[in-house]
Design a protein around this motif. Structure first.
Motif, PDB file in Angstrom:
ATOM      1  N   ILE A  85      38.349 -26.569  26.339  1.00  0.00           N
ATOM      2  CA  ILE A  85      37.386 -25.809  27.136  1.00  0.00           C
ATOM      3  C   ILE A  85      36.510 -24.993  26.193  1.00  0.00           C
ATOM      4  N   ALA A  86      35.200 -25.172  26.288  1.00  0.00           N
ATOM      5  CA  ALA A  86      34.281 -24.423  25.434  1.00  0.00           C
ATOM      6  C   ALA A  86      34.131 -22.995  25.947  1.00  0.00           C
ATOM      7  N   GLU A  87      33.886 -22.079  25.035  1.00  0.00           N
ATOM      8  CA  GLU A  87      33.642 -20.692  25.432  1.00  0.00           C
ATOM      9  C   GLU A  87      32.332 -20.577  26.202  1.00  0.00           C
ATOM     10  N   LEU A  88      31.374 -21.422  25.859  1.00  0.00           N
ATOM     11  CA  LEU A  88      30.054 -21.379  26.477  1.00  0.00           C
ATOM     12  C   LEU A  88      29.521 -22.804  26.573  1.00  0.00           C
ATOM     13  N   GLU A  89      28.962 -23.150  27.721  1.00  0.00           N
ATOM     14  CA  GLU A  89      28.390 -24.491  27.916  1.00  0.00           C
ATOM     15  C   GLU A  89      26.953 -24.350  28.381  1.00  0.00           C
ATOM     16  N   LEU A  90      26.075 -25.117  27.761  1.00  0.00           N
ATOM     17  CA  LEU A  90      24.658 -25.129  28.110  1.00  0.00           C
ATOM     18  C   LEU A  90      24.320 -26.437  28.801  1.00  0.00           C
ATOM     19  N   HIS A  91      23.568 -26.344  29.885  1.00  0.00           N
ATOM     20  CA  HIS A  91      23.030 -27.514  30.556  1.00  0.00           C
ATOM     21  C   HIS A  91      21.521 -27.521  30.382  1.00  0.00           C
ATOM     22  N   LEU A  92      21.033 -28.519  29.669  1.00  0.00           N
ATOM     23  CA  LEU A  92      19.603 -28.721  29.482  1.00  0.00           C
ATOM     24  C   LEU A  92      19.137 -29.628  30.621  1.00  0.00           C
ATOM     25  N   VAL A  93      18.385 -29.058  31.553  1.00  0.00           N
ATOM     26  CA  VAL A  93      18.029 -29.737  32.795  1.00  0.00           C
ATOM     27  C   VAL A  93      16.668 -30.411  32.640  1.00  0.00           C
ATOM     28  N   HIS A  94      16.673 -31.751  32.699  1.00  0.00           N
ATOM     29  CA  HIS A  94      15.448 -32.542  32.582  1.00  0.00           C
ATOM     30  C   HIS A  94      15.132 -33.208  33.914  1.00  0.00           C
ATOM     31  N   GLU A  95      13.876 -33.272  34.250  1.00  0.00           N
ATOM     32  CA  GLU A  95      13.445 -33.954  35.466  1.00  0.00           C
ATOM     33  C   GLU A  95      13.176 -35.426  35.168  1.00  0.00           C
ATOM     34  N   ILE A  96      13.696 -36.309  36.014  1.00  0.00           N
ATOM     35  CA  ILE A  96      13.407 -37.739  35.894  1.00  0.00           C
ATOM     36  C   ILE A  96      12.240 -38.045  36.828  1.00  0.00           C
ATOM     37  N   LEU A  97      11.076 -38.249  36.258  1.00  0.00           N
ATOM     38  CA  LEU A  97       9.858 -38.389  37.046  1.00  0.00           C
ATOM     39  C   LEU A  97       9.829 -39.686  37.847  1.00  0.00           C
ATOM     40  N   GLU A  98      10.638 -40.662  37.443  1.00  0.00           N
ATOM     41  CA  GLU A  98      10.657 -41.955  38.130  1.00  0.00           C
ATOM     42  C   GLU A  98      11.517 -41.950  39.388  1.00  0.00           C
ATOM     43  N   TYR A  99      12.182 -40.834  39.686  1.00  0.00           N
ATOM     44  CA  TYR A  99      12.998 -40.722  40.904  1.00  0.00           C
ATOM     45  C   TYR A  99      12.094 -40.520  42.112  1.00  0.00           C
ATOM     46  N   PRO A 100      12.353 -41.145  43.253  1.00  0.00           N
ATOM     47  CA  PRO A 100      13.412 -42.121  43.540  1.00  0.00           C
ATOM     48  C   PRO A 100      12.954 -43.575  43.466  1.00  0.00           C
ATOM     49  N   ALA A 102      11.993 -45.626  40.968  1.00  0.00           N
ATOM     50  CA  ALA A 102      12.455 -46.527  39.915  1.00  0.00           C
ATOM     51  C   ALA A 102      13.783 -46.115  39.306  1.00  0.00           C
ATOM     52  N   TYR A 103      14.331 -44.950  39.729  1.00  0.00           N
ATOM     53  CA  TYR A 103      15.604 -44.502  39.157  1.00  0.00           C
ATOM     54  C   TYR A 103      16.347 -43.689  40.214  1.00  0.00           C
ATOM     55  N   PRO A 104      17.671 -43.886  40.355  1.00  0.00           N
ATOM     56  CA  PRO A 104      18.410 -43.252  41.458  1.00  0.00           C
ATOM     57  C   PRO A 104      18.757 -41.786  41.261  1.00  0.00           C
ATOM     58  N   SER A 105      18.605 -41.230  40.060  1.00  0.00           N
ATOM     59  CA  SER A 105      18.906 -39.816  39.809  1.00  0.00           C
ATOM     60  C   SER A 105      17.611 -39.030  39.658  1.00  0.00           C
ATOM     61  N   ALA A 106      17.633 -37.796  40.174  1.00  0.00           N
ATOM     62  CA  ALA A 106      16.458 -36.936  40.074  1.00  0.00           C
ATOM     63  C   ALA A 106      16.437 -36.142  38.779  1.00  0.00           C
ATOM     64  N   TYR A 107      17.633 -35.962  38.169  1.00  0.00           N
ATOM     65  CA  TYR A 107      17.717 -35.128  36.972  1.00  0.00           C
ATOM     66  C   TYR A 107      18.617 -35.767  35.918  1.00  0.00           C
ATOM     67  N   LEU A 108      18.270 -35.509  34.690  1.00  0.00           N
ATOM     68  CA  LEU A 108      19.128 -35.805  33.548  1.00  0.00           C
ATOM     69  C   LEU A 108      19.602 -34.469  33.002  1.00  0.00           C
ATOM     70  N   PHE A 109      20.901 -34.214  33.077  1.00  0.00           N
ATOM     71  CA  PHE A 109      21.486 -33.012  32.504  1.00  0.00           C
ATOM     72  C   PHE A 109      22.122 -33.378  31.167  1.00  0.00           C
ATOM     73  N   VAL A 110      21.748 -32.650  30.129  1.00  0.00           N
ATOM     74  CA  VAL A 110      22.389 -32.792  28.827  1.00  0.00           C
ATOM     75  C   VAL A 110      23.298 -31.582  28.639  1.00  0.00           C
ATOM     76  N   GLY A 111      24.607 -31.831  28.578  1.00  0.00           N
ATOM     77  CA  GLY A 111      25.562 -30.756  28.406  1.00  0.00           C
ATOM     78  C   GLY A 111      25.904 -30.570  26.934  1.00  0.00           C
ATOM     79  N   VAL A 112      25.909 -29.325  26.479  1.00  0.00           N
ATOM     80  CA  VAL A 112      26.243 -29.000  25.094  1.00  0.00           C
ATOM     81  C   VAL A 112      27.295 -27.901  25.095  1.00  0.00           C
ATOM     82  N   MET A 113      28.393 -28.130  24.373  1.00  0.00           N
ATOM     83  CA  MET A 113      29.421 -27.110  24.228  1.00  0.00           C
ATOM     84  C   MET A 113      29.023 -26.174  23.082  1.00  0.00           C
ATOM     85  N   LEU A 114      28.942 -24.885  23.365  1.00  0.00           N
ATOM     86  CA  LEU A 114      28.489 -23.910  22.385  1.00  0.00           C
ATOM     87  C   LEU A 114      29.654 -23.023  21.944  1.00  0.00           C
ATOM     88  N   ALA A 115      29.638 -22.681  20.670  1.00  0.00           N
ATOM     89  CA  ALA A 115      30.669 -21.819  20.092  1.00  0.00           C
ATOM     90  C   ALA A 115      29.993 -20.552  19.564  1.00  0.00           C
TER      91      ALA A 115
END
Length: 224
Positions: A85-100, A102-115
């Protein structure tokens, strides 16, 4: 006799446990191409909402250019990577412009564990004050814009050198937890500086959810 009306159970909720040995190596997964630049945003609680009128940071995902819309922080982290379990987690929230279309998800979340690395003798900070102190530090510059808590930041400071990731289909972890998110969680953590020790608050993090019938993919091979 008519069949009863059944509300479908949600089966793609986030966060989840990510287990390297139980995930599936998918060499066809492309590396994420981060095209980050310094951007401006307003700090609201535990998230930095980016100004859409200014410069745009984006990531190229499966050939799609996905603009970064916000940075959301959780302390402690939400995902578990091989039981950690990370002490801190960051979610970088990206919009998927091709939704709905050409692509079934509206967002791409990039999760990063921060120390967080800091002077342990300094006062302990709750997450929101900790973020203000972090953004006021040398990593970012305060923007002079009205009286709002606006900042300029280069999101690439949160990316580890190795961008290997896990990928799965899931949901938001706040609000109504809509299942419209494609998750890519980076395997390696990244050290960040803050104003002092970070006070963990489980209320800022959602409990792990069952995997159900999903598969977790990874774009990195195991070293024999």
């Amino acid at each position: 006799m008519p069949a009863p009306l059944v509300t479908p159970q949600r089966t793609q909720q986030s966060p989840i446990k990510l287990n390297t040995l139980k995930s599936y190596y998918a060499p066809e997964l492309r590396p994420l191409e981060f095209q980050y630049t310094k951007v401006a945003g307003t700090l609201v609680g535990e998230e930095l909402v980016l100004d859409r009128a200014g410069p745009v940071s984006q990531v190229v995902f499966d050939g799609m250019k996905c603009p970064l819309r916000k940075l959301h922080f959780h302390a402690p982290g939400e995902h578990r990577i091989d039981g950690m379990i990370a002490e801190l987690e960051l979610h970088l929230v990206h919009e998927i412009l091709e939704y709905p279309d050409a692509y079934p998800s509206a967002y791409l979340f990039v999760g990063v564990m921060l120390a967080p690395t800091t002077d342990k003798t300094a006062p302990v900070h709750a997450l929101a004050p900790w973020l203000r102190g972090h953004f006021d530090g040398r990593a970012v510059t305060r923007a002079a814009r009205d009286a709002r808590q606006d900042y300029e930041i280069d999101p690439s400071i949160y990316l580890p050198e190795d961008r290997a990731y896990f990928r799965y289909e899931g949901s938001m972890t706040t609000g109504d937890t809509e299942e419209i998110v494609t998750w890519t969680v980076l395997r390696d953590p990244k050290a960040v500086e803050g104003p002092g020790p970070l006070q963990l608050d489980p209320k800022t993090s959602r409990l792990v959810q069952p995997l159900m019938r999903r598969y977790v993919l990874r774009n990195f091979a195991l070293i024999a």
